[in-house]
Design a protein around this motif. Structure first.
Motif, PDB file in Angstrom:
ATOM      1  N   GLN A  52       0.831  -1.209   0.000  1.00 33.74           N
ATOM      2  CA  GLN A  52       0.000   0.000   0.000  1.00 33.74           C
ATOM      3  C   GLN A  52       0.867   1.260   0.000  1.00 33.74           C
ATOM      4  N   ASP A  53       1.973   1.206   0.735  1.00 28.12           N
ATOM      5  CA  ASP A  53       2.824   2.395   0.815  1.00 28.12           C
ATOM      6  C   ASP A  53       3.515   2.688  -0.514  1.00 28.12           C
ATOM      7  N   SER A  54       3.846   1.660  -1.271  1.00 28.68           N
ATOM      8  CA  SER A  54       4.474   1.930  -2.575  1.00 28.68           C
ATOM      9  C   SER A  54       3.458   2.605  -3.509  1.00 28.68           C
ATOM     10  N   LEU A  55       2.177   2.264  -3.370  1.00 29.94           N
ATOM     11  CA  LEU A  55       1.136   2.962  -4.148  1.00 29.94           C
ATOM     12  C   LEU A  55       0.967   4.392  -3.632  1.00 29.94           C
ATOM     13  N   TYR A  56       1.002   4.510  -2.314  1.00 30.90           N
ATOM     14  CA  TYR A  56       0.877   5.832  -1.689  1.00 30.90           C
ATOM     15  C   TYR A  56       1.987   6.764  -2.164  1.00 30.90           C
ATOM     16  N   LEU A  57       3.213   6.251  -2.168  1.00 32.83           N
ATOM     17  CA  LEU A  57       4.368   7.101  -2.485  1.00 32.83           C
ATOM     18  C   LEU A  57       4.323   7.639  -3.913  1.00 32.83           C
ATOM     19  N   ARG A  58       3.730   6.876  -4.798  1.00 32.87           N
ATOM     20  CA  ARG A  58       3.587   7.372  -6.168  1.00 32.87           C
ATOM     21  C   ARG A  58       2.678   8.604  -6.200  1.00 32.87           C
ATOM     22  N   GLU A  90      14.455   6.719  -3.827  1.00 33.25           N
ATOM     23  CA  GLU A  90      14.986   6.134  -2.593  1.00 33.25           C
ATOM     24  C   GLU A  90      13.974   5.279  -1.842  1.00 33.25           C
ATOM     25  N   GLU A  91      12.825   5.883  -1.561  1.00 29.18           N
ATOM     26  CA  GLU A  91      11.877   5.152  -0.742  1.00 29.18           C
ATOM     27  C   GLU A  91      11.339   3.934  -1.463  1.00 29.18           C
ATOM     28  N   ARG A  92      11.067   4.101  -2.730  1.00 27.96           N
ATOM     29  CA  ARG A  92      10.519   2.960  -3.452  1.00 27.96           C
ATOM     30  C   ARG A  92      11.569   1.873  -3.628  1.00 27.96           C
ATOM     31  N   PRO A 143       2.215  16.516   7.532  1.00 23.22           N
ATOM     32  CA  PRO A 143       2.184  15.361   8.445  1.00 23.22           C
ATOM     33  C   PRO A 143       2.870  14.115   7.882  1.00 23.22           C
ATOM     34  N   CYS A 144       2.827  13.946   6.571  1.00 22.07           N
ATOM     35  CA  CYS A 144       3.482  12.784   5.952  1.00 22.07           C
ATOM     36  C   CYS A 144       4.964  12.785   6.309  1.00 22.07           C
ATOM     37  N   TYR A 145       5.586  13.917   6.163  1.00 26.46           N
ATOM     38  CA  TYR A 145       7.006  14.044   6.501  1.00 26.46           C
ATOM     39  C   TYR A 145       7.231  13.940   8.011  1.00 26.46           C
ATOM     40  N   ILE A 147       5.333  13.295  10.844  1.00 24.00           N
ATOM     41  CA  ILE A 147       4.961  12.184  11.735  1.00 24.00           C
ATOM     42  C   ILE A 147       5.925  11.006  11.553  1.00 24.00           C
ATOM     43  N   TYR A 148       6.317  10.725  10.308  1.00 23.04           N
ATOM     44  CA  TYR A 148       7.273   9.625  10.078  1.00 23.04           C
ATOM     45  C   TYR A 148       8.616   9.900  10.756  1.00 23.04           C
ATOM     46  N   TRP A 149       9.028  11.143  10.728  1.00 23.05           N
ATOM     47  CA  TRP A 149      10.287  11.512  11.385  1.00 23.05           C
ATOM     48  C   TRP A 149      10.183  11.297  12.901  1.00 23.05           C
ATOM     49  N   ASN A 171      15.650   4.167   8.449  1.00 12.79           N
ATOM     50  CA  ASN A 171      15.468   5.071   7.317  1.00 12.79           C
ATOM     51  C   ASN A 171      14.849   6.399   7.755  1.00 12.79           C
ATOM     52  N   TYR A 172      13.832   6.292   8.603  1.00 10.78           N
ATOM     53  CA  TYR A 172      13.113   7.507   9.000  1.00 10.78           C
ATOM     54  C   TYR A 172      13.745   8.205  10.194  1.00 10.78           C
ATOM     55  N   ALA A 173      14.640   7.509  10.899  1.00 16.39           N
ATOM     56  CA  ALA A 173      15.311   8.126  12.049  1.00 16.39           C
ATOM     57  C   ALA A 173      16.646   8.742  11.631  1.00 16.39           C
ATOM     58  N   GLU A 176      19.646  12.077   7.064  1.00 15.39           N
ATOM     59  CA  GLU A 176      19.216  12.514   5.732  1.00 15.39           C
ATOM     60  C   GLU A 176      17.725  12.855   5.733  1.00 15.39           C
ATOM     61  N   TYR A 177      16.956  11.995   6.355  1.00 20.66           N
ATOM     62  CA  TYR A 177      15.515  12.240   6.425  1.00 20.66           C
ATOM     63  C   TYR A 177      15.236  13.477   7.287  1.00 20.66           C
ATOM     64  N   ALA A 178      16.000  13.633   8.363  1.00 18.81           N
ATOM     65  CA  ALA A 178      15.838  14.796   9.251  1.00 18.81           C
ATOM     66  C   ALA A 178      16.038  16.096   8.476  1.00 18.81           C
ATOM     67  N   TYR A 213      -5.365  10.837   8.919  1.00 22.09           N
ATOM     68  CA  TYR A 213      -5.167   9.831   7.864  1.00 22.09           C
ATOM     69  C   TYR A 213      -3.894   9.023   8.109  1.00 22.09           C
ATOM     70  N   GLU A 214      -2.862   9.683   8.644  1.00 23.08           N
ATOM     71  CA  GLU A 214      -1.634   8.931   8.954  1.00 23.08           C
ATOM     72  C   GLU A 214      -1.943   7.831   9.975  1.00 23.08           C
ATOM     73  N   TYR A 215      -2.716   8.193  11.000  1.00 26.01           N
ATOM     74  CA  TYR A 215      -3.127   7.193  11.988  1.00 26.01           C
ATOM     75  C   TYR A 215      -3.900   6.067  11.299  1.00 26.01           C
ATOM     76  N   LEU A 216      -4.874   6.477  10.479  1.00 27.38           N
ATOM     77  CA  LEU A 216      -5.718   5.482   9.811  1.00 27.38           C
ATOM     78  C   LEU A 216      -4.928   4.568   8.874  1.00 27.38           C
ATOM     79  N   PHE A 217      -3.830   5.103   8.326  1.00 19.26           N
ATOM     80  CA  PHE A 217      -3.014   4.314   7.408  1.00 19.26           C
ATOM     81  C   PHE A 217      -2.400   3.104   8.134  1.00 19.26           C
ATOM     82  N   TRP A 218      -1.897   3.339   9.352  1.00 23.38           N
ATOM     83  CA  TRP A 218      -1.364   2.205  10.150  1.00 23.38           C
ATOM     84  C   TRP A 218      -2.484   1.234  10.476  1.00 23.38           C
TER      85      TRP A 218
END
Ligand SMILES: Cc1ncc(CO)c(N)n1
Length: 229
Positions: A52-58, A90-92, A143-145, A147-149, A171-173, A176-178, A213-218
């Motif tokens: 689902q996340d690979s679809l999301y990232l597109r 990168e993410e994909r 929030p996408c950026y 909350i993941y951080w 990856n998210y900690a 580079e992501y920061a 939505y971020e919450y709902l995604f999990w």
């Protein structure tokens, strides 16, 4: 006056974060993230999440490009367009490495259909960046950026027994992501300071919605949500 308090221009991101305090606390307590952290998250849930996340990232990368086109400053356009490229590359790639180890080919992932929550979330993002001002669109994307951080920084403290989950957390900690997230936070504060009070109010509303939505995604991944009927 109470009405004068919300949505002030100075340090808009501080106000944004305080608006989602409860949502973020619930996010950290969600069984998906607990399971990622202690290694007990069922494999099928993580696989569902990755597909689902690979679809999301597109869709996220598309939204970033639309936002880049709207940016009032050239350096912001460049930054957002770069993030779009990085997202796709990168993410994909990371997802594909992990997915391959789960026996999922890129073609299988691409053929998958977006689950309802994913479709709703990405439509919300794409509509915001397409229809609204730069500042409002950016606020929906933040929030996408962010909350993941925050989740990455929180989870890396404990570490995970599962090496795939650990790789995701790292990856998210990472630094580079920061850097990426800090760029967007600075952009948000600057952009909000030039927006009207009405636009800031709308921006805050969109930010809160994206956090939900971020919450709902999990939760979607945890339930392996399917279309009914
Ligand atoms: C759903 C979702 N939100 C945010 C990110 C971070 O880019 C991601 N990979 N997936």
């Amino acid at each position: 006056m109470l009405a004068a308090l919300p949505c002030r221009a100075a340090d808009f991101t501080t106000e944004q974060w305080s608006a989602i305090g409860q949502i973020y606390a619930k996010t950290l307590a969600h069984p998906f993230l607990k399971g990622l952290s202690d290694g007990t998250l069922p494999r099928e849930c993580f696989q569902f999440y990755l597909i689902q996340d690979s679809l999301y990232l597109r869709a996220f990368a598309q939204a970033l490009n639309l936002l880049a086109a709207k940016a009032p400053r050239e350096d912001w356009s460049l930054t957002l367009a770069q993030h779009s490229i990085d997202t796709l590359k990168e993410e994909r790639r990371m997802h594909q490495v992990v997915l391959a180890s789960y026996g999922v080919t890129p073609a299988m992932a691409a053929a998958a259909e977006m689950a309802p929550t994913n479709a709703a979330y990405t439509n919300h993002l794409l509509a915001a960046v397409q229809r609204l001002t730069f500042s409002e669109g950016l606020s929906a994307m933040l929030p996408c950026y962010w909350i993941y951080w925050e989740v990455g920084k929180q989870l890396v403290r404990q570490g995970s027994r599962n090496k795939d989950y650990q790789r995701w957390i790292d990856n998210y900690a990472g630094e580079e992501y920061a850097t990426t997230v800090r760029q967007v936070l600075a952009m948000m504060n600057e952009s909000a300071s030039q927006a009207s009070p009405d636009q800031r109010r709308e921006a805050l509303r969109l930010f809160v919605r994206s956090a939900r939505y971020e919450y709902l995604f999990w939760d979607m991944a945890w339930r392996r949500e399917q279309w009914q009927p």
